[in-house]
Write a protein that holds these residues in place. Structure first.
Motif, mmCIF file in Angstrom:
data_model
loop_
_atom_site.group_PDB
_atom_site.id
_atom_site.type_symbol
_atom_site.label_atom_id
_atom_site.label_comp_id
_atom_site.label_asym_id
_atom_site.label_seq_id
_atom_site.Cartn_x
_atom_site.Cartn_y
_atom_site.Cartn_z
ATOM 1 N N TYR A 185 7.653 -23.904 -63.409
ATOM 2 C CA TYR A 185 9.001 -23.933 -63.804
ATOM 3 C C TYR A 185 9.692 -25.353 -63.812
ATOM 4 C CZ TYR A 185 14.148 -22.997 -63.646
ATOM 5 O OH TYR A 185 15.404 -23.172 -63.815
ATOM 6 N N ASP A 243 6.617 -16.658 -67.041
ATOM 7 C CA ASP A 243 7.905 -15.869 -67.526
ATOM 8 C C ASP A 243 8.391 -14.784 -66.743
ATOM 9 O OD1 ASP A 243 7.562 -17.389 -69.899
ATOM 10 O OD2 ASP A 243 6.264 -15.969 -70.763
ATOM 11 N N GLU A 244 7.453 -14.128 -65.780
ATOM 12 C CA GLU A 244 8.008 -13.099 -64.828
ATOM 13 C C GLU A 244 8.776 -13.607 -63.852
ATOM 14 O OE1 GLU A 244 5.960 -9.674 -61.998
ATOM 15 O OE2 GLU A 244 4.828 -10.437 -63.679
ATOM 16 N N ARG A 265 12.317 -14.578 -64.875
ATOM 17 C CA ARG A 265 13.011 -13.433 -64.674
ATOM 18 C C ARG A 265 13.468 -13.066 -63.190
ATOM 19 N NH1 ARG A 265 9.321 -11.761 -68.868
ATOM 20 N NH2 ARG A 265 8.194 -10.386 -67.336
ATOM 21 N N ASN A 266 12.524 -12.938 -62.319
ATOM 22 C CA ASN A 266 12.707 -12.497 -61.039
ATOM 23 C C ASN A 266 13.214 -13.780 -60.045
ATOM 24 O OD1 ASN A 266 11.509 -9.735 -60.661
ATOM 25 N ND2 ASN A 266 10.077 -10.849 -61.965
ATOM 26 N N HIS A 267 13.739 -15.099 -60.547
ATOM 27 C CA HIS A 267 14.267 -16.043 -60.005
ATOM 28 C C HIS A 267 13.330 -16.507 -58.748
ATOM 29 C CE1 HIS A 267 18.052 -14.498 -61.777
ATOM 30 N NE2 HIS A 267 17.801 -13.372 -61.278
#
Length: 319
Positions: free
Chosen positions: A229, A217-218, A221-223
């Motif tokens: 993924y 998840d982190e 958010r940080n691409h």
């Protein structure tokens, strides 16, 4: 820089991931080829370990630079060891270059004591190690991170530990004559080494996979688009489980085809504690709670294999 700060900078506790393939490869070359060259082994261990420390230091430094450049650096974050330990940036850079030159020097010395194939394989591992943490898009932040870490450390270190002791045993060689460069290898021996190293490859890849599953998840958010993924959390967890069971399958196959001594089958006793750990990981993938399971299973499997490989050597020497 104090010794405790240095050890945190290079994350000394993570170096076990490179030590086990080294130990297993060294024991295997004694078992399979009855060859052992102490000085070559010592030089390789030093070069390998120092280079591993260097890549980790580079990774921590790059994390620090990216965080400060983006003005979101948190000195309380344990991964940001440079700020946490208040290590001077100049000191970190000097330390990185010093370790790099020592590792390179030892590597060159080893090439002179063996042959050019060590130079080629060492150079490939060197490039992967640097690109793993350095550059605009590090390999560790791509879907291939598990493959590169598993193969480079699990097979690369294992193979080199074997080769520096048995480079003249007909496993492989590199010939450079004029403009022609020829690589020759014994297919059976390469397959043998590859199959025996599979548990190292799979368990090291799973350390990265566990980290990426916990950070999914982190990372989004940080691409940062790692393997989970693309394949999804559920499939990632299934892969995490499957690689451990594939490690045990590789051991069984190695014994059946006479690559390993039958005593290695005792390692199957580790299946149950590994399964118990997997039950916990399958319930939740949280960095602070379950990431450590990837480390525990790695140590459990590889420590068992190391002990039994040593037993195999002893049995062989007694026969």
């Amino acid at each position: 820089m104090s010794i405790p700060s240095f050890l945190k900078l290079v994350e000394i506790q993570t170096k076990i991931a490179s030590v086990f393939p080294f130990m297993l490869g060294t024991l295997f070359v004694v078992y399979q080829y009855d060859m052992f060259k102490p000085l070559n082994t010592l030089i390789f261990f030093g070069s390998m370990l120092i280079f591993d420390l260097t890549t980790t230091a580079i990774n921590n430094y790059m994390d620090y630079r990216k965080a400060t450049d983006n003005h979101d650096y948190d000195y309380r974050t344990t991964s940001n060891v440079i700020g946490q330990e208040q290590i001077r940036e100049r000191t970190v850079i000097i330390t990185i270059f010093l370790m790099f030159f020592i590792a390179t020097g030892l590597g060159v010395w080893l090439v002179f004591r063996t042959d050019l194939l060590v130079l080629l394989i060492g150079f490939v591992c060197f490039c992967i190690g640097i690109l793993y943490t350095f550059g605009p898009v590090p390999l560790s932040r791509m879907p291939l991170g598990e493959i590169f870490s598993g193969v480079t450390m699990g097979f690369g270190i294992f193979f080199l530990a074997v080769y520096v002791n048995a480079y003249d045993a007909g496993i492989a060689n590199l010939l450079w004559q004029g403009e022609m460069v020829t690589i020759q290898f014994n297919l059976i021996e390469i397959i043998r080494i590859g199959v025996v190293s599979l548990p190292c490859i799979f368990t090291i890849a799973n350390i990265m996979l566990a980290n990426n599953l916990c950070d999914l998840d982190e990372d989004i958010r940080n691409h940062r688009y790692t393997l989970p993924y693309y394949i999804g959390r559920k499939m990632g967890v299934l892969l995490f489980n499957g690689l451990y069971y594939a490690s045990f399958l590789a051991i069984i196959i190695s014994v059946i085809v006479n690559f390993l001594h039958p005593v290695m089958l005792l390692s199957l006793l580790a299946i149950y504690p590994v399964y118990r750990n997997l039950v916990k990981f399958n319930k939740e993938q949280v960095k602070s709670k379950t990431f450590v399971i990837g480390i525990r299973n790695f140590v459990l499997i590889n420590a068992t294999l190391t002990i039994l490989m040593a037993v195999s050597v002893i049995i062989q020497q007694m026969v």
